[in-house]
Design a protein around this motif. Structure first.
Motif, PDB file in Angstrom:
ATOM      1  N   ILE A 165       0.841  -1.189   0.000  1.00 11.60           N
ATOM      2  CA  ILE A 165       0.000   0.000   0.000  1.00 11.60           C
ATOM      3  C   ILE A 165       0.882   1.248   0.000  1.00 11.60           C
ATOM      4  O   ILE A 165       1.858   1.333   0.751  1.00 11.60           O
ATOM      5  CB  ILE A 165      -0.915   0.017   1.240  1.00 11.60           C
ATOM      6  CG1 ILE A 165      -1.904  -1.147   1.195  1.00 11.60           C
ATOM      7  CG2 ILE A 165      -1.651   1.347   1.384  1.00 11.60           C
ATOM      8  CD1 ILE A 165      -2.911  -1.082   0.064  1.00 11.60           C
TER       9      ILE A 165
ATOM     10  N   SER B 223     -14.224   7.312   6.615  1.00  9.15           N
ATOM     11  CA  SER B 223     -13.249   7.560   7.674  1.00  9.15           C
ATOM     12  C   SER B 223     -12.504   8.838   7.337  1.00  9.15           C
ATOM     13  O   SER B 223     -12.293   9.147   6.162  1.00  9.15           O
ATOM     14  CB  SER B 223     -12.260   6.404   7.785  1.00  9.15           C
ATOM     15  OG  SER B 223     -12.929   5.221   8.134  1.00  9.15           O
TER      16      SER B 223
ATOM     17  N   ILE C  70     -10.765   6.804  16.799  1.00 13.84           N
ATOM     18  CA  ILE C  70      -9.528   6.084  17.095  1.00 13.84           C
ATOM     19  C   ILE C  70      -8.518   7.119  17.573  1.00 13.84           C
ATOM     20  O   ILE C  70      -8.088   7.987  16.808  1.00 13.84           O
ATOM     21  CB  ILE C  70      -8.998   5.312  15.869  1.00 13.84           C
ATOM     22  CG1 ILE C  70     -10.035   4.269  15.416  1.00 13.84           C
ATOM     23  CG2 ILE C  70      -7.669   4.631  16.204  1.00 13.84           C
ATOM     24  CD1 ILE C  70      -9.637   3.491  14.166  1.00 13.84           C
TER      25      ILE C  70
ATOM     26  N   ASP D  66     -18.243   4.761  19.319  1.00 18.11           N
ATOM     27  CA  ASP D  66     -17.239   3.814  19.799  1.00 18.11           C
ATOM     28  C   ASP D  66     -15.920   4.564  19.906  1.00 18.11           C
ATOM     29  O   ASP D  66     -15.618   5.430  19.089  1.00 18.11           O
ATOM     30  CB  ASP D  66     -17.101   2.652  18.801  1.00 18.11           C
ATOM     31  CG  ASP D  66     -15.977   1.700  19.174  1.00 18.11           C
ATOM     32  OD1 ASP D  66     -16.017   1.159  20.286  1.00 18.11           O
ATOM     33  OD2 ASP D  66     -15.058   1.521  18.359  1.00 18.11           O
TER      34      ASP D  66
ATOM     35  N   LYS E 272     -11.721   3.900  20.532  1.00 19.31           N
ATOM     36  CA  LYS E 272     -10.574   3.006  20.708  1.00 19.31           C
ATOM     37  C   LYS E 272      -9.321   3.858  20.911  1.00 19.31           C
ATOM     38  O   LYS E 272      -9.253   4.992  20.416  1.00 19.31           O
ATOM     39  CB  LYS E 272     -10.375   2.117  19.469  1.00 19.31           C
ATOM     40  CG  LYS E 272     -11.492   1.105  19.228  1.00 19.31           C
ATOM     41  CD  LYS E 272     -11.506   0.003  20.255  1.00 19.31           C
ATOM     42  CE  LYS E 272     -12.409  -1.150  19.904  1.00 19.31           C
ATOM     43  NZ  LYS E 272     -13.790  -0.819  19.596  1.00 19.31           N
TER      44      LYS E 272
ATOM     45  N   VAL F  83      -5.050   3.643  20.477  1.00 21.35           N
ATOM     46  CA  VAL F  83      -3.890   2.879  19.994  1.00 21.35           C
ATOM     47  C   VAL F  83      -2.606   3.485  20.564  1.00 21.35           C
ATOM     48  O   VAL F  83      -2.575   4.656  20.956  1.00 21.35           O
ATOM     49  CB  VAL F  83      -3.822   2.841  18.444  1.00 21.35           C
ATOM     50  CG1 VAL F  83      -5.023   2.096  17.879  1.00 21.35           C
ATOM     51  CG2 VAL F  83      -3.744   4.246  17.855  1.00 21.35           C
TER      52      VAL F  83
ATOM     53  N   LYS G 201       1.265   4.654  16.630  1.00 20.18           N
ATOM     54  CA  LYS G 201       0.465   3.709  15.833  1.00 20.18           C
ATOM     55  C   LYS G 201      -0.807   4.381  15.316  1.00 20.18           C
ATOM     56  O   LYS G 201      -1.704   3.712  14.805  1.00 20.18           O
ATOM     57  CB  LYS G 201       0.088   2.480  16.678  1.00 20.18           C
ATOM     58  CG  LYS G 201       1.275   1.718  17.231  1.00 20.18           C
ATOM     59  CD  LYS G 201       2.072   1.061  16.135  1.00 20.18           C
ATOM     60  CE  LYS G 201       3.189   0.189  16.719  1.00 20.18           C
ATOM     61  NZ  LYS G 201       4.057  -0.367  15.652  1.00 20.18           N
TER      62      LYS G 201
ATOM     63  N   ASN H 132     -14.349   7.801  12.147  1.00 20.24           N
ATOM     64  CA  ASN H 132     -15.278   7.242  11.154  1.00 20.24           C
ATOM     65  C   ASN H 132     -16.677   7.707  11.498  1.00 20.24           C
ATOM     66  O   ASN H 132     -17.095   7.648  12.654  1.00 20.24           O
ATOM     67  CB  ASN H 132     -15.242   5.710  11.160  1.00 20.24           C
ATOM     68  CG  ASN H 132     -16.256   5.134  10.181  1.00 20.24           C
ATOM     69  OD1 ASN H 132     -17.457   5.110  10.445  1.00 20.24           O
ATOM     70  ND2 ASN H 132     -15.775   4.715   9.024  1.00 20.24           N
TER      71      ASN H 132
ATOM     72  N   SER I 102     -15.052   0.435  15.835  1.00 22.91           N
ATOM     73  CA  SER I 102     -13.769   0.402  15.139  1.00 22.91           C
ATOM     74  C   SER I 102     -12.941  -0.735  15.731  1.00 22.91           C
ATOM     75  O   SER I 102     -13.055  -1.039  16.919  1.00 22.91           O
ATOM     76  CB  SER I 102     -13.021   1.720  15.310  1.00 22.91           C
ATOM     77  OG  SER I 102     -13.751   2.781  14.743  1.00 22.91           O
TER      78      SER I 102
ATOM     79  N   VAL J  54      -9.051  -2.258  16.182  1.00 28.04           N
ATOM     80  CA  VAL J  54      -7.626  -1.912  16.147  1.00 28.04           C
ATOM     81  C   VAL J  54      -6.817  -3.050  16.754  1.00 28.04           C
ATOM     82  O   VAL J  54      -5.707  -2.850  17.245  1.00 28.04           O
ATOM     83  CB  VAL J  54      -7.368  -0.591  16.920  1.00 28.04           C
ATOM     84  CG1 VAL J  54      -8.143   0.568  16.290  1.00 28.04           C
ATOM     85  CG2 VAL J  54      -7.742  -0.709  18.399  1.00 28.04           C
TER      86      VAL J  54
ATOM     87  N   LEU K 134     -11.974   1.256   5.885  1.00 29.70           N
ATOM     88  CA  LEU K 134     -10.619   0.747   6.093  1.00 29.70           C
ATOM     89  C   LEU K 134      -9.635   1.906   6.205  1.00 29.70           C
ATOM     90  O   LEU K 134      -9.666   2.823   5.383  1.00 29.70           O
ATOM     91  CB  LEU K 134     -10.193  -0.142   4.916  1.00 29.70           C
ATOM     92  CG  LEU K 134     -11.136  -1.286   4.524  1.00 29.70           C
ATOM     93  CD1 LEU K 134     -10.588  -2.010   3.287  1.00 29.70           C
ATOM     94  CD2 LEU K 134     -11.296  -2.261   5.675  1.00 29.70           C
ATOM     95  N   ILE K 135      -8.775   1.873   7.214  1.00 32.49           N
ATOM     96  CA  ILE K 135      -7.657   2.817   7.294  1.00 32.49           C
ATOM     97  C   ILE K 135      -6.382   1.988   7.192  1.00 32.49           C
ATOM     98  O   ILE K 135      -6.064   1.200   8.080  1.00 32.49           O
ATOM     99  CB  ILE K 135      -7.688   3.629   8.604  1.00 32.49           C
ATOM    100  CG1 ILE K 135      -8.987   4.442   8.693  1.00 32.49           C
ATOM    101  CG2 ILE K 135      -6.471   4.552   8.687  1.00 32.49           C
ATOM    102  CD1 ILE K 135      -9.129   5.252   9.984  1.00 32.49           C
ATOM    103  N   LEU K 136      -5.688   2.146   6.053  1.00 23.78           N
ATOM    104  CA  LEU K 136      -4.510   1.334   5.751  1.00 23.78           C
ATOM    105  C   LEU K 136      -3.252   2.140   5.996  1.00 23.78           C
ATOM    106  O   LEU K 136      -3.207   3.337   5.707  1.00 23.78           O
ATOM    107  CB  LEU K 136      -4.559   0.892   4.282  1.00 23.78           C
ATOM    108  CG  LEU K 136      -5.882   0.280   3.810  1.00 23.78           C
ATOM    109  CD1 LEU K 136      -5.792  -0.053   2.314  1.00 23.78           C
ATOM    110  CD2 LEU K 136      -6.231  -0.951   4.632  1.00 23.78           C
TER     111      LEU K 136
ATOM    112  N   ASP L 220      -1.306   1.336  11.977  1.00 22.44           N
ATOM    113  CA  ASP L 220      -0.695   0.071  12.382  1.00 22.44           C
ATOM    114  C   ASP L 220      -1.237  -1.055  11.504  1.00 22.44           C
ATOM    115  O   ASP L 220      -1.962  -1.921  11.985  1.00 22.44           O
ATOM    116  CB  ASP L 220      -0.967  -0.192  13.866  1.00 22.44           C
ATOM    117  CG  ASP L 220      -0.026  -1.267  14.418  1.00 22.44           C
ATOM    118  OD1 ASP L 220       0.941  -1.630  13.720  1.00 22.44           O
ATOM    119  OD2 ASP L 220      -0.257  -1.739  15.542  1.00 22.44           O
TER     120      ASP L 220
ATOM    121  N   PHE M  30      -6.715  -0.614  10.348  1.00 17.37           N
ATOM    122  CA  PHE M  30      -7.813  -0.389  11.278  1.00 17.37           C
ATOM    123  C   PHE M  30      -9.092  -0.533  10.462  1.00 17.37           C
ATOM    124  O   PHE M  30      -9.147  -0.114   9.301  1.00 17.37           O
ATOM    125  CB  PHE M  30      -7.780   1.009  11.899  1.00 17.37           C
ATOM    126  CG  PHE M  30      -6.530   1.331  12.680  1.00 17.37           C
ATOM    127  CD1 PHE M  30      -5.891   0.371  13.445  1.00 17.37           C
ATOM    128  CD2 PHE M  30      -5.998   2.628  12.669  1.00 17.37           C
ATOM    129  CE1 PHE M  30      -4.740   0.673  14.176  1.00 17.37           C
ATOM    130  CE2 PHE M  30      -4.852   2.937  13.394  1.00 17.37           C
ATOM    131  CZ  PHE M  30      -4.214   1.964  14.151  1.00 17.37           C
TER     132      PHE M  30
ATOM    133  N   ASN N  24     -13.381   0.100  10.572  1.00 19.19           N
ATOM    134  CA  ASN N  24     -14.650   0.450  11.201  1.00 19.19           C
ATOM    135  C   ASN N  24     -15.761  -0.261  10.447  1.00 19.19           C
ATOM    136  O   ASN N  24     -15.799  -0.233   9.218  1.00 19.19           O
ATOM    137  CB  ASN N  24     -14.903   1.965  11.167  1.00 19.19           C
ATOM    138  CG  ASN N  24     -16.256   2.299  11.783  1.00 19.19           C
ATOM    139  OD1 ASN N  24     -17.293   2.106  11.164  1.00 19.19           O
ATOM    140  ND2 ASN N  24     -16.243   2.775  13.008  1.00 19.19           N
TER     141      ASN N  24
END
Lengths: 346, 346
Positions: free
Chosen positions: A16, A66, A106, A138, A140, A142, A146, A153, B66, B68, B105-107, B148, B151, B153
């Motif tokens: 990616i 997101s 996040i 929600d 989270k 990290v 990270k 989102n 989400s 993680v 998606l968070i890449l 990381d 992630f 959602n």
């Protein structure tokens, strides 16, 4: 400065890259290869801003985005305003009245709680302005290094109250293409603050809620065929996507597409093309030619789309191409860029 | 090893710490202070797994989470399976039949595309097993070192077809509390792979879809008062939240709560309490005392809840407390931990 604007084919890669997130050809190919191939759903494959589902007698629109914008705060907005605005706008682009949002945060370890409070307050204020409730969420956390402060989102649910399907597949030859305002503000505003550039004028993002003018079009009885807000990839990429999905030809006139002087100036200095820059408060509407003037009048009654103009038409040829008639009368084909001019723009 | 289990009050802090994401008292206080205060919505303040909305004549449940989890792949599952399972289960806990999911998606730049393909394939397979469509999505890419890997959602929409409200506020004195299986597997499975620990047995996460047994309870006419899956914070935190929300006393019997031998052994070695460990395929159901046996029979007909048992009852006292009757007959109060025993468990 690295030039992300080169329209050459992307190199084959097994990892990616930032360009995969840019909304251009590389992202499209990645989605085709990985995501749409796996999920294999018609709604996802139609690549609209959201999906419309039947629930009993009702139809609801459902969408998600997101937000990873860097920096978190920028002239004209912040990640919280963007996260609510973007998802409300995606619902509007489905012709849906926004009903409720979810918020998934996040957070990176070490984030100042004051920053979180500022972002959340901005989300709340924007949701209130949009008359939409944030009903579920929600959080989270990290580890430090990270994440990047805050990622958000938002998913949204809206109610579709008007019958015709608003989607690229509803576009018809002869449709007028309306643009709600000038382009390129969000991209240049982010770029300016990120790179520490100073422009003479105080340029701000166009980040704004679009549900009101859209609802007004529908209420006025305009037979809206397709709507799309001009986020990642900008006006050009949006038109290319719609030409590809509808399998029709699109022709637009450069002269009709407004670009503010300071946006044009910044683009010239930085080598950016405003047609490919992200916007967060602009959209295109595809409507029948005969309803074009009425639709423009309706749009112009709303401050956010006060400068709406007709920029072009849909042709009858099935070449799935977009051509731009330049100010001097020449024509060129608009091609999708490989990546994005500016990564992490939203 | 740092001990996250100490139930002392959390120190005042102006920065986000990993403990804020643990599902314990610190997270609750953060949400109270920042999020619920700002959004100020009744549905969010009720702290259920999702929110129920009226759309025309229909009622829909709407939820988001989400994911993680670290590492991305673990015995018994991966982040993709977890992301679909968790959101389907949250819909089920609202008494809703899952209808559609979104995927955000968070890449991280540098992620092998093969890893993305594996995760997305797992999401697709799990969605198919749950008979739910992934209908809308979004992909963002962040710079190397600002994420990381992946992630995810997922938000979900479900249809609520049964009349009574399933929520902590519906819990009544005398209700039986049913637990769908043994506890602690997910937490220990993650811990084992993360810390490179080797146990004699091959312990796997309990990650599993819970919609079938829940729909069976409702179809069987059980008057379900409250449902909750036992994720972050585990069984103990879930019961404490429900006691606080319903303003009632909850009493459970330690002897009735099954913990697999290898989970118990790992907990003893690592100083963890299985009652506070995350599960991803276990839930509690609050039902009228008179329907307890019927509900257990219904649950036991499904493999995922084959070992369902009654673990306690709701008392009439409004002390909002949870007491655990130990194997030797003594009673202790279960208190919410400050943070989480294991960060990034989901």
């Amino acid at each position: 400065m690295v030039d992300f604007t080169c329209p050459l084919p992307a190199p084959a890669t097994d990892f990616i890259t930032l360009a995969h997130g840019g909304g251009g050809r590389m992202m499209h190919n990645l989605l085709e290869r990985c995501v749409i191939a796996a999920f294999g759903q018609q709604p996802l494959a139609s690549r609209h801003d959201g999906s419309v589902l039947s629930v009993g007698q009702a139809r609801i629109a459902f969408t998600t985005d997101s937000y990873v914008v860097h920096p978190l705060f920028f002239p004209g907005g912040d990640i919280g305003k963007l996260a609510v605005t973007g998802t409300v706008n995606d619902l509007a682009m489905c012709g849906a009245r926004p009903l409720a949002l979810s918020a998934g945060l996040i957070l990176e370890e070490g984030l100042p709680i004051a920053t979180l409070e500022r972002v959340v307050a901005s989300m709340a204020a924007t949701a209130q302005a949009a008359s939409v409730a944030i009903v579920t969420g929600d959080t989270k956390v990290v580890d430090r290094g990270k994440g990047d402060g805050i990622f958000i989102n938002t998913a949204g649910v809206g109610v579709v109250e008007h019958a015709p399907l608003i989607a690229p597949s509803s576009v018809r030859p002869g449709d007028a293409i309306l643009l709600s305002g000038d382009v390129g503000r969000h991209g240049v505003a982010i770029m300016a603050v990120r790179e520490g550039l100073q422009f003479q004028t105080s340029l701000t993002s166009d980040c704004a809620l679009l549900a009101d003018p859209v609802m007004a079009l529908l209420t006025a009885g305009i037979e809206v065929h397709c709507l799309r807000d001009l986020t990642r990839g900008g006006l050009a990429t949006t038109l290319i996507e719609i030409a590809e999905s509808s399998q029709l030809h699109i022709e637009v006139k450069e002269r009709a597409i407004a670009v503010a002087d300071d946006v044009a100036g910044a683009c010239e200095v930085l080598g950016l093309d405003p047609l490919y820059l992200a916007n967060e408060g602009r959209f295109v509407a595809f409507v029948p030619d005969a309803q074009s003037d009425g639709a423009l009048a309706t749009l112009r009654a709303h401050p956010v789309s006060a400068h709406a103009v007709r920029i072009g038409s849909v042709g009858a040829v099935s070449d799935k191409m977009v051509t731009l008639k330049s100010r001097i009368g020449t024509q060129r084909i608009l091609d999708m860029h490989s990546g994005e001019q500016l990564p992490r723009i939203c």
